[in-house]
Structure formats: C-alpha cells, structure tokens
Design an enzyme around this catalytic site. Structure first.
Site, mmCIF file in Angstrom:
data_model
loop_
_atom_site.group_PDB
_atom_site.id
_atom_site.type_symbol
_atom_site.label_atom_id
_atom_site.label_comp_id
_atom_site.label_asym_id
_atom_site.label_seq_id
_atom_site.Cartn_x
_atom_site.Cartn_y
_atom_site.Cartn_z
ATOM 1 N N GLU A 1 -5.303 16.879 -11.124
ATOM 2 C CA GLU A 1 -6.118 17.189 -12.569
ATOM 3 C C GLU A 1 -7.398 17.285 -12.316
ATOM 4 O O GLU A 1 -8.220 16.961 -13.004
ATOM 5 C CB GLU A 1 -5.335 16.360 -13.482
ATOM 6 N N ARG B 1 0.696 -1.240 -0.017
ATOM 7 C CA ARG B 1 -0.074 0.051 -0.020
ATOM 8 C C ARG B 1 0.933 1.256 -0.015
ATOM 9 O O ARG B 1 0.411 2.358 0.264
ATOM 10 C CB ARG B 1 -0.977 0.013 1.198
ATOM 11 N N LYS C 1 2.336 11.159 -11.513
ATOM 12 C CA LYS C 1 1.552 10.629 -12.464
ATOM 13 C C LYS C 1 2.253 9.164 -12.633
ATOM 14 O O LYS C 1 3.595 9.119 -12.950
ATOM 15 C CB LYS C 1 1.227 11.153 -13.612
ATOM 16 N N HIS D 1 -2.061 10.342 -28.037
ATOM 17 C CA HIS D 1 -2.464 9.072 -27.762
ATOM 18 C C HIS D 1 -3.062 8.198 -28.635
ATOM 19 O O HIS D 1 -2.851 6.854 -28.636
ATOM 20 C CB HIS D 1 -3.394 9.191 -26.413
ATOM 21 N N HIS E 1 6.412 8.249 -27.840
ATOM 22 C CA HIS E 1 5.490 8.916 -27.196
ATOM 23 C C HIS E 1 5.725 10.401 -27.526
ATOM 24 O O HIS E 1 4.846 11.027 -27.802
ATOM 25 C CB HIS E 1 5.528 8.881 -25.481
ATOM 26 N N ARG F 1 -4.027 20.959 -14.444
ATOM 27 C CA ARG F 1 -3.143 20.248 -14.875
ATOM 28 C C ARG F 1 -3.513 19.605 -16.261
ATOM 29 O O ARG F 1 -2.611 19.524 -17.006
ATOM 30 C CB ARG F 1 -2.797 19.299 -13.604
ATOM 31 N N LYS G 1 6.212 23.035 -14.658
ATOM 32 C CA LYS G 1 5.335 21.863 -14.122
ATOM 33 C C LYS G 1 5.343 22.084 -12.686
ATOM 34 O O LYS G 1 3.969 21.632 -12.288
ATOM 35 C CB LYS G 1 5.989 20.303 -14.579
ATOM 36 N N GLU H 1 8.079 17.717 -25.373
ATOM 37 C CA GLU H 1 7.491 17.961 -24.229
ATOM 38 C C GLU H 1 8.007 19.364 -23.533
ATOM 39 O O GLU H 1 7.407 20.273 -22.919
ATOM 40 C CB GLU H 1 7.933 17.095 -23.190
ATOM 41 N N ASN I 1 -1.451 18.368 -20.876
ATOM 42 C CA ASN I 1 -1.652 17.215 -22.056
ATOM 43 C C ASN I 1 -1.942 17.923 -23.387
ATOM 44 O O ASN I 1 -2.572 17.298 -24.346
ATOM 45 C CB ASN I 1 -2.974 16.377 -21.609
ATOM 46 N N HIS J 1 -1.589 15.968 -26.411
ATOM 47 C CA HIS J 1 -1.697 14.288 -26.113
ATOM 48 C C HIS J 1 -3.157 13.725 -26.427
ATOM 49 O O HIS J 1 -2.910 12.386 -26.596
ATOM 50 C CB HIS J 1 -1.744 14.327 -24.462
HETATM 51 P P1 NAD Z 1 11.554 5.131 -22.407
HETATM 52 O O1 NAD Z 1 11.347 5.302 -20.955
HETATM 53 O O2 NAD Z 1 10.938 4.291 -23.473
HETATM 54 O O3 NAD Z 1 12.931 5.556 -22.797
HETATM 55 C C1 NAD Z 1 13.214 5.864 -24.409
HETATM 56 C C2 NAD Z 1 14.459 4.700 -24.646
HETATM 57 O O4 NAD Z 1 15.726 5.312 -24.395
HETATM 58 C C3 NAD Z 1 14.366 3.543 -24.089
HETATM 59 O O5 NAD Z 1 14.784 2.628 -25.200
HETATM 60 C C4 NAD Z 1 15.385 3.611 -22.979
HETATM 61 O O6 NAD Z 1 15.822 2.568 -22.685
HETATM 62 C C5 NAD Z 1 16.509 4.543 -23.485
HETATM 63 N N1 NAD Z 1 17.287 5.353 -22.678
HETATM 64 C C6 NAD Z 1 16.719 5.854 -21.408
HETATM 65 N N2 NAD Z 1 17.891 6.659 -21.037
HETATM 66 C C7 NAD Z 1 18.723 6.496 -21.659
HETATM 67 C C8 NAD Z 1 20.130 7.087 -21.792
HETATM 68 N N3 NAD Z 1 20.568 7.833 -20.831
HETATM 69 N N4 NAD Z 1 21.091 6.517 -22.617
HETATM 70 C C9 NAD Z 1 20.756 5.893 -23.461
HETATM 71 N N5 NAD Z 1 19.337 5.157 -23.839
HETATM 72 C C10 NAD Z 1 18.506 5.607 -22.679
HETATM 73 O O7 NAD Z 1 10.726 6.839 -23.259
HETATM 74 P P2 NAD Z 1 10.660 8.092 -22.440
HETATM 75 O O8 NAD Z 1 10.349 8.904 -23.787
HETATM 76 O O9 NAD Z 1 11.493 8.363 -21.526
HETATM 77 O O10 NAD Z 1 9.221 8.045 -21.770
HETATM 78 C C11 NAD Z 1 7.931 7.823 -22.365
HETATM 79 C C12 NAD Z 1 6.779 7.415 -21.436
HETATM 80 O O11 NAD Z 1 6.683 8.341 -20.402
HETATM 81 C C13 NAD Z 1 5.573 6.993 -21.992
HETATM 82 O O12 NAD Z 1 5.003 5.850 -21.422
HETATM 83 C C14 NAD Z 1 4.731 8.183 -21.521
HETATM 84 O O13 NAD Z 1 3.183 7.681 -21.214
HETATM 85 C C15 NAD Z 1 5.351 8.410 -20.192
HETATM 86 N N6 NAD Z 1 4.923 9.875 -19.916
HETATM 87 C C16 NAD Z 1 4.548 9.895 -18.501
HETATM 88 C C17 NAD Z 1 4.300 11.282 -18.059
HETATM 89 C C18 NAD Z 1 3.864 11.250 -16.505
HETATM 90 O O14 NAD Z 1 3.411 12.484 -16.059
HETATM 91 N N7 NAD Z 1 3.952 10.401 -15.611
HETATM 92 C C19 NAD Z 1 4.551 12.339 -18.769
HETATM 93 C C20 NAD Z 1 5.079 12.108 -20.055
HETATM 94 C C21 NAD Z 1 5.184 10.908 -20.675
HETATM 95 N N1 GLY Z 2 2.287 14.887 -18.387
HETATM 96 C C1 GLY Z 2 1.324 15.372 -17.945
HETATM 97 C C2 GLY Z 2 1.088 15.598 -16.656
HETATM 98 O O1 GLY Z 2 2.115 15.287 -15.712
HETATM 99 O O2 GLY Z 2 -0.012 16.107 -15.996
#
Ligand code: NAD
Ligand code: GLY
Length: 370
Positions: A245, A129, A151, A260, A273, A249, A235, A193, A253, A256
């Site tokens: 949100e 939890r 998130k 999406h 993404h 917030r 942010k 972003e 998006n 997005h």
């Molecule tokens: P990712 O986590 O898939 O990383 C991208 C690629 O880069 C992967 O292959 C990873 O292994 C590689 N990588 C990471 N760091 C590296 C480094 N320093 N050197 C070499 N390779 C490296 O993708 P991302 O773009 O970081 O994240 C996308 C995800 O984030 C999506 O699932 C999206 O939905 C989510 N997201 C979440 C929020 C939130 O608020 N929680 C906001 C935006 C996006």
């Molecule tokens: N990436 C959108 C949020 O954090 O609200």
C-alpha cells in the site's frame, strides 16, 4: 450477464507476488477435501485457529482433511467477536504454540472470518519470526477481502487494525458451502466489500451486482461463486501491483475512513465491520460528489444497492468533531491530515484530502441528528 454454473474442480485465482505468490481456491466442499491442501508445506504439526462459533461447525472436517499431512493437528478456539481482536487474544495463540512445543515449520490454519484470519496471520508473522499459514475463510467478507492480500492486524483501543504486519498466506481455500450457515447480518456485511469493487474498479461488476443482489442475499450458490471469484480477481490485480500500500492498494479502503470511525466511535462490535464500510461508502460517495467525481444519480444508485444488500446507509450520531478526531487516527492520514478514498469517475478511485467544511457537510447529510 447470465450466472455461471458452479464447477468442480475449484476455480482458482492467483496472487502474483514473485516468491510469495499463492493460489486462492474457490468452490463447494473444499474444506473436507485433502486435495485442497496438497500444496501446503510438509511439517510435523499444524495448529487450527478458530473460534467458539466456527470450530463446532467446521473444525472436525478440516482436521480430517489435514490428518494425512501432519502427525499432530491441534485446535485452538478463540473467543468470538471483534471486541476480542486484541493483544490478549493474540497471546492465546502464542500460548498454544509454545504449549504444544511448536517448531518453526508448524503451519497455522485460520478457520473463520476476518477476525480469526487477521489475528492468526499476525501470530504467524511473528511466532519465531514467521511460520507458514493458510487462510480458510468462512465468511463472505473474509472470502472476498480479508483472507487475501496479507494484511494482518489487531485493534488497539485508540485505533482499528493499528498493530499488525504484511504477511502473505501460503494458500487461501474458500469453501462456498460455509456461507450457508452465516447469519443474515454477516452475509450482508460481506456484500459491502463485494459492492466496493464496483465503484473503485469495475462498473460492469457493479451492474452485475445490481442485477443479482437478490440472488446473493438468497445465497444462490452460482451467484456467490461469481461474486467471490470476481472480487478475488480484482483484489489480486490491486495487491499484485502494490502489496504494501504505497499507492494503488489504498483504493481498497473505499468507505473505510468513515467506516473505521463508526466502528471505534461506537465501540468495536456494535456495528459489524461490513455494516460500517457500507455506510462509509455512502458518505464517501457524497464526498466524491462534492469533489466533482460523480453525480447525484451515481450516489443514489450506490446508496440504493447498499440498502438492498441489507446494510445501513445512515451513520450514527457521533458528532462531527468526534468523527473528525477518529478519522485522524486512520492509517492513511499524513501529518494529521485525513485522506479519503474518493471516486474520481465511476469505476475509478483515488486518495484525496478534503476541506473539513466539506466533510462536515457530508456528516450532517448522512448521519442521524444528535
Ligand atoms: P468475523 O470474523 O467477526 O465473523 C463474523 C461472525 O460470523 C463471527 O461471529 C463468526 O464467528 C461468525 N462466523 C464465521 N463464519 C461462520 C459460518 N460459516 N457460519 C456461521 N457463523 C460464522 O467478521 P468478518 O466480517 O468475517 O471480518 C471482519 C474483520 O475483518 C474485521 O476485524 C476487519 O477489520 C477485518 N478485515 C481485514 C481485512 C484485511 O485485508 N486483512 C479486510 C477487510 C476486513
Ligand atoms: N481490505 C483492504 C486491503 O486489503 O488493502
């Protein structure tokens, strides 16, 4: 605006959420420095969750930095990729925690991009939890967005990020040095972003990105440092006012809703993404123009910047009906009505519905022909 010099000690941005407040540390060489983690709660053990790409690059350094604080530091390497951001992979984290006999003080460290960060955060929210966790983002996208704000989620075959929780980390450590090993396509995805924060909140930042986009693509450290810091500041401002949100917030998006739909319509991982968000912002800008918030010159300016960042600006040919169907599954939808983040004037965003006919016009203008 001149580029600020890289500074040590690290820059710090605070997320102000009462007892759930935490700092974001931004600088070079932070990952291997035990001082970066001085505020982490004391515990017997830690679990670093990473993936098969990032762990070989950075897990050893992080482990060494944590060695003085924890009796045991375990490492779990998840399979890499958006396609693995699901229940099966999440369960690997629970298997590791239970297999190591981890107690409720165990601290999880998310070492990787947004995929690792979102899954580790969700595991931390639900293991016993709730256990503490720290974000150590290693992609530009994760440093400017996903590691900040709490998130957490996994994907479902029927919708992106549909299963998750709001759960804040104890600390975010953005080591800018890790961005030097990112593949170019991933760096561009992160720039989507960064660019987002301009139209929704800060046109002076938008001007700065326009002037410095080549330096960002070339990974100049001072340019990256400023982009990460300013993005985190914006942010922090938004999340500090609307953590869950209920209103404001949602502006984060921007792009997005269309993005999406591209991601799930093509199959997770086909477009990154950030690429989908970049293209989605072009579509959302066209919709904003049709709703009267911005003019054609603004749409052109944003499209040009997204292109210069190395991102696609034309959507895939999914077909308008499929786009509409996918966008109805978006979390912002209410009673089946799609809601878009639109720019109501440059530097300001709002959530709005739009007639399907207008959305179809935008899709016809912005997508490849079927
Ligand atoms: P990712 O986590 O898939 O990383 C991208 C690629 O880069 C992967 O292959 C990873 O292994 C590689 N990588 C990471 N760091 C590296 C480094 N320093 N050197 C070499 N390779 C490296 O993708 P991302 O773009 O970081 O994240 C996308 C995800 O984030 C999506 O699932 C999206 O939905 C989510 N997201 C979440 C929020 C939130 O608020 N929680 C906001 C935006 C996006
Ligand atoms: N990436 C959108 C949020 O954090 O609200």
């Amino acid at each position: 605006m001149p580029l600020p010099a890289l500074s040590a000690p690290p820059e710090r941005v605070d997320i102000q959420l009462g007892e759930r407040s935490y700092p974001i540390l931004i600088g070079a060489g932070l990952l291997d420095d035990p001082l970066s983690f001085a505020a982490v709660p004391a515990a017997a053990s830690a679990l670093i969750v990473s993936n098969t790409t990032v762990a070989p690059l950075y897990a050893k350094a992080l482990r060494a930095a944590l060695a003085g604080r924890f009796r045991t530091v375990h490492l779990l390497e998840l399979p890499d990729g958006e396609v693995h951001k699901n229940l099966q992979t999440l369960n690997l984290i629970f298997d590791a925690l239970l297999g190591h006999g981890s107690d409720r003080k165990t601290v999880l460290f998310a070492l990787g991009g947004g995929v690792v960060g979102d899954m580790t955060g969700f595991a931390a929210a639900s293991y016993m939890r709730g256990v503490p966790f720290v974000q150590v983002p290693t992609t530009l996208l994760a440093q400017v967005d996903s590691s900040v704000g709490g998130k957490t989620a996994i994907n479902h075959p029927l919708g992106k990020n549909m299963i998750g929780a709001f759960y804040q980390p104890q600390l975010v450590v953005c080591d800018l040095g890790t961005l030097q090993t990112l593949p170019p396509r991933e760096l561009s995805a992160g720039l989507a972003e960064v660019i987002k924060y301009g139209p929704i909140h800060d046109m002076a930042f938008f001007d700065w990105i326009e002037a410095n986009v080549d330096a960002l693509v070339a990974r100049e450290p001072a340019a990256l440092a400023y982009a990460v810091k300013r993005s985190c500041e914006i942010k922090a401002l938004v999340v500090g006012q609307d953590e869950r949100e209920t209103g404001l917030r949602a502006i984060l998006n921007f792009g997005h809703t269309f993005g999406h739909a591209i991601e799930s319509g093509l199959g997770y991982g086909e477009w990154l993404h950030g690429e989908a968000v970049g293209c989605g912002m072009v579509m959302a800008a066209h919709l904003s123009q049709r709703l009267g918030g911005v003019d054609a010159a603004f749409v052109e300016r944003l499209t040009r910047l997204i292109e210069r960042a190395g991102l696609p600006t034309t959507g895939p040919a999914l077909g308008a009906e499929r786009y509409l169907e996918l966008m109805r599954v978006d979390k912002k939808s209410e009673a089946g009505e799609i809601r878009f983040v639109v720019i109501d004037k440059p530097g300001s965003a709002a959530v709005s519905s739009a007639p399907d006919a207008l959305v179809r016009e935008v899709l016809a203008q912005c997508c490849q022909a079927e």
